[in-house]
Motif scaffolding. Structure first.
Motif, mmCIF file in Angstrom:
data_model
loop_
_atom_site.group_PDB
_atom_site.id
_atom_site.type_symbol
_atom_site.label_atom_id
_atom_site.label_comp_id
_atom_site.label_asym_id
_atom_site.label_seq_id
_atom_site.Cartn_x
_atom_site.Cartn_y
_atom_site.Cartn_z
ATOM 1 N N VAL A 336 0.845 -1.202 0.000
ATOM 2 C CA VAL A 336 0.000 0.000 0.000
ATOM 3 C C VAL A 336 0.878 1.248 0.000
ATOM 4 N N ASN A 337 0.451 2.253 -0.756
ATOM 5 C CA ASN A 337 1.110 3.559 -0.741
ATOM 6 C C ASN A 337 0.047 4.637 -0.584
ATOM 7 N N LEU A 338 0.132 5.402 0.502
ATOM 8 C CA LEU A 338 -0.802 6.502 0.761
ATOM 9 C C LEU A 338 -0.087 7.820 0.520
ATOM 10 N N SER A 339 -0.701 8.709 -0.239
ATOM 11 C CA SER A 339 -0.114 10.020 -0.477
ATOM 12 C C SER A 339 -0.179 10.845 0.808
ATOM 13 N N PRO A 340 0.584 11.930 0.904
ATOM 14 C CA PRO A 340 0.636 12.696 2.159
ATOM 15 C C PRO A 340 -0.751 13.044 2.705
ATOM 16 N N GLY A 341 -0.997 12.671 3.951
ATOM 17 C CA GLY A 341 -2.252 12.994 4.615
ATOM 18 C C GLY A 341 -3.421 12.112 4.268
ATOM 19 N N VAL A 385 6.844 -2.494 12.713
ATOM 20 C CA VAL A 385 6.042 -3.651 12.310
ATOM 21 C C VAL A 385 4.796 -3.702 13.195
ATOM 22 N N PHE A 386 3.642 -3.757 12.579
ATOM 23 C CA PHE A 386 2.383 -3.818 13.327
ATOM 24 C C PHE A 386 1.597 -5.041 12.892
ATOM 25 N N PHE A 387 0.640 -5.440 13.722
ATOM 26 C CA PHE A 387 -0.278 -6.502 13.327
ATOM 27 C C PHE A 387 -1.687 -6.128 13.755
ATOM 28 N N VAL A 388 -2.665 -6.616 13.006
ATOM 29 C CA VAL A 388 -4.074 -6.340 13.282
ATOM 30 C C VAL A 388 -4.816 -7.665 13.314
ATOM 31 N N PRO A 389 -5.357 -8.073 14.473
ATOM 32 C CA PRO A 389 -6.074 -9.342 14.552
ATOM 33 C C PRO A 389 -7.296 -9.352 13.625
ATOM 34 N N ARG A 390 -7.627 -10.514 13.189
ATOM 35 C CA ARG A 390 -8.819 -10.724 12.368
ATOM 36 C C ARG A 390 -10.050 -10.139 13.066
ATOM 37 N N TYR A 391 -10.901 -9.486 12.307
ATOM 38 C CA TYR A 391 -12.162 -8.877 12.744
ATOM 39 C C TYR A 391 -11.993 -7.507 13.414
ATOM 40 N N PHE A 392 -10.770 -7.101 13.791
ATOM 41 C CA PHE A 392 -10.591 -5.825 14.489
ATOM 42 C C PHE A 392 -10.608 -4.665 13.486
ATOM 43 N N PRO A 393 -11.483 -3.673 13.662
ATOM 44 C CA PRO A 393 -11.494 -2.515 12.766
ATOM 45 C C PRO A 393 -10.210 -1.688 12.932
ATOM 46 N N PHE A 394 -9.732 -1.104 11.843
ATOM 47 C CA PHE A 394 -8.519 -0.288 11.921
ATOM 48 C C PHE A 394 -8.401 0.618 10.699
ATOM 49 N N CYS A 395 -7.499 1.569 10.776
ATOM 50 C CA CYS A 395 -7.199 2.431 9.632
ATOM 51 C C CYS A 395 -5.771 2.948 9.762
ATOM 52 N N GLN A 396 -5.157 3.281 8.621
ATOM 53 C CA GLN A 396 -3.833 3.892 8.590
ATOM 54 C C GLN A 396 -3.935 5.256 7.931
ATOM 55 N N ILE A 397 -3.127 6.206 8.413
ATOM 56 C CA ILE A 397 -3.139 7.570 7.896
ATOM 57 C C ILE A 397 -1.703 8.011 7.658
ATOM 58 N N ALA A 398 -1.425 8.528 6.467
ATOM 59 C CA ALA A 398 -0.087 9.049 6.168
ATOM 60 C C ALA A 398 0.072 10.427 6.781
ATOM 61 N N SER A 399 1.281 10.738 7.232
ATOM 62 C CA SER A 399 1.545 12.082 7.741
ATOM 63 C C SER A 399 1.437 13.078 6.593
ATOM 64 N N LYS A 400 1.174 14.330 6.927
ATOM 65 C CA LYS A 400 1.011 15.340 5.880
ATOM 66 C C LYS A 400 2.344 15.755 5.269
ATOM 67 N N ASN A 401 3.448 15.275 5.840
ATOM 68 C CA ASN A 401 4.765 15.662 5.344
ATOM 69 C C ASN A 401 5.265 14.781 4.209
ATOM 70 N N GLY A 402 4.658 13.632 4.001
ATOM 71 C CA GLY A 402 5.124 12.743 2.951
ATOM 72 C C GLY A 402 4.274 11.492 2.866
ATOM 73 N N PRO A 403 4.474 10.665 1.815
ATOM 74 C CA PRO A 403 3.680 9.449 1.654
ATOM 75 C C PRO A 403 4.042 8.398 2.687
ATOM 76 N N LEU A 404 3.114 7.475 2.898
ATOM 77 C CA LEU A 404 3.310 6.336 3.791
ATOM 78 C C LEU A 404 3.214 5.068 2.949
ATOM 79 N N GLU A 405 4.307 4.299 2.925
ATOM 80 C CA GLU A 405 4.340 3.052 2.160
ATOM 81 C C GLU A 405 4.548 1.888 3.120
ATOM 82 N N PHE A 406 3.685 0.884 3.019
ATOM 83 C CA PHE A 406 3.851 -0.294 3.861
ATOM 84 C C PHE A 406 3.516 -1.557 3.078
#
Length: 497
Positions: A336-341, A385-406
């Protein structure tokens, strides 16, 4: 009426108690795994227990151990391998399956497939599966670039000694080859070689599991071997054996002098038979091509078009239908690649636990407990490194200073099909009706207005992301105008003439 109210209160208390007990049991298990953590730490779903498995001058491997107790449908450990230019991770087999991803550099992997040696060249972005119990080696083929590999390790397959266990086929003083543990008479009989020669072979290597290929006598043998084509390997190995006999160690001179010429000829003949039995088909082009065809192929993540893309980012996924070897391990892969913000809209994985590694940038991740409370809301940066258990709601947000790639792994080789809770194609939009409105205690018109307000899907803009996207669009338009105007002027000049 009072009785109904009392019953309702009791039901709510029972439900709350059930959720609390479940979370409490899990927290107790987490505490046992992570005694140095507070059970409600804001780092609860970050994997921070790092263990060095290998560390030498030529490279290292460290592993982040998984945890989570009964709340996890399946646990994976995450490994990081770094190898210096022109280095070798010596031949071994493992008690766990590795799914490797080449983050940077190029590599050659050699492995035994149906009793044949197969070598494959891997490039940046390649995904490759090494099954548990398969003998293999890894080589950084670059002269001036480090090799960086990220891998998933299934601890359920391990025999339990460590996060995984390596059985080194090649080795010497450090690491020890598994063969060196056998009694002298057994290993001499098995090889049909004198004990003096075996002693030389099992004591020379002392640099560790990852070695430089151009640094010592012991690794120069591997260097010559690895540089040869398959058709030349047999002759090269014969030569290595003869040269080794001609240049004995000082400690073995007396033993070697006792060997007469006849014994030496028998020994060489035995080595020749042994090597020919291993590489007897190397000269047969048709059989060699068949072996390569039947062996596992790699799949390049960077060569694939995104499964989803908009102005705010993109995402790509690999499952068993895209890369069949993943089916055998029950592992999926995503990028995944999220643009800034920008924000990955709140969603849930109904089929798998998700493990993520931040490759570039920084941002924020929030994960929610089943009772609607925040489980983790924390800053993430490159290397986390993060993990998210099955069924748990979650979201990722890129900082406004640059993209977030994971990049990461999921515990299912089927298409993950995440359920997006908000957005134009969300669960809320699909369930829109009087029942949903009643659940929130608002009118249906109000509910519809709220649900329909978001026009984007999957990856959403935040106010600062919208500003960034608008600036990018304006810059693009300006660039197009600058390119187009001179053409118009030239056309007008031509028409004037």
């Amino acid at each position: 009426m009072a009785n109904r109210t009392t019953l309702l209160v009791l039901l709510v208390l029972v439900l709350c108690h059930g959720v609390g007990v479940t979370m409490g049991l899990w927290m107790k298990e987490v505490e046992q795994d992570k005694k140095h953590w507070h059970p409600m730490s804001d780092k609860l779903f970050l994997m921070q227990n790092s263990k060095h498995i290998v560390k030498t001058d030529a490279g290292e491997m460290r592993v982040l151990e998984s945890y989570g107790g009964r709340i996890m449908d399946r646990r994976l450990n995450i490994g990081f391998i770094t190898m210096e230019p022109r280095s070798l991770f010596i031949p071994q087999y493992l008690d766990s399956t590795f799914i490797i991803f080449l983050r940077a550099g190029e590599a050659k992997v050699g492995f035994v497939c149906k009793s044949k040696l197969v070598e494959k060249h891997l490039k940046m972005g390649d995904v490759y599966r090494i099954p548990a119990g398969s003998a293999f080696y890894l080589v950084n083929t670059m002269d001036d670039q480090r090799l960086h590999i990220i891998c998933s390790i299934d601890p359920s397959e391990s025999i339990g000694i460590s996060v995984f266990q390596s059985f080194y086929v090649g080795g010497g003083a450090n690491p020890a080859s598994v063969l060196s543990g056998f009694a002298p008479e057994i290993i001499e009989t098995a090889f049909n070689v004198s004990g003096a020669e075996l002693k030389k072979m099992f004591t020379r290597q002392h640099e560790g599991p990852i070695v430089h290929l151009d640094n010592s006598l012991s690794t120069s043998i591997w260097t010559k071997f690895l540089q040869m084509n398959g058709d030349d390997k047999l002759q090269h190995l014969k030569k290595m054996v003869i040269e080794d006999q001609q240049e004995p160690d000082e400690d073995d001179v007396d033993a070697d002098n006792d060997d007469d010429e006849e014994e030496e000829q028998v020994t060489r003949l035995s080595w020749r038979k042994l090597l020919e039995s291993v590489f007897r088909n190397n000269n047969n082009k048709e059989i060699r091509e068949k072996v390569v065809h039947e062996s596992h192929h790699s799949c390049n993540l960077y060569d694939r078009n995104p499964d989803f893309k908009n102005d705010y980012g993109w995402s790509t996924a690999l499952d068993g239908s895209d890369y069949p070897p993943l089916k055998k391990s029950g592992i999926g892969i995503y990028h995944v690649n999220l643009s800034p913000g920008s924000m990955m809209t709140p969603h849930v994985n109904p089929r798998a636990t998700e493990y993520g590694i931040v490759l570039k940038g920084s941002g924020r991740i929030q994960i929610i407990f089943p009772n609607g409370s925040s489980a983790m809301d924390t800053h993430i940066k490159e290397g986390d490194v993060f993990f998210v258990p099955r069924y748990f709601p979650f979201c990722q947000i890129a900082s406004k200073n640059g993209p977030l790639e994971f990049f990461g792994f999921t515990t299912s080789a089927r298409k993950n099909k995440p359920q997006f809770l908000v957005g134009a194609t969300s669960l809320m939009r699909t369930m829109m009706g009087p029942e949903l409105a009643a659940a929130f205690g608002v009118s249906e018109d109000t509910m519809k207005r709220m649900v329909d307000a978001q026009h984007e899907t999957v990856i959403l803009p935040t106010p600062w992301a919208q500003a960034h996207a608008q600036a990018h669009t304006n810059q693009k338009k300006k660039k197009n105008i600058q390119v187009t105007v001179p053409k118009l002027i030239r056309n007008e000049v031509i028409m004037d003439f």
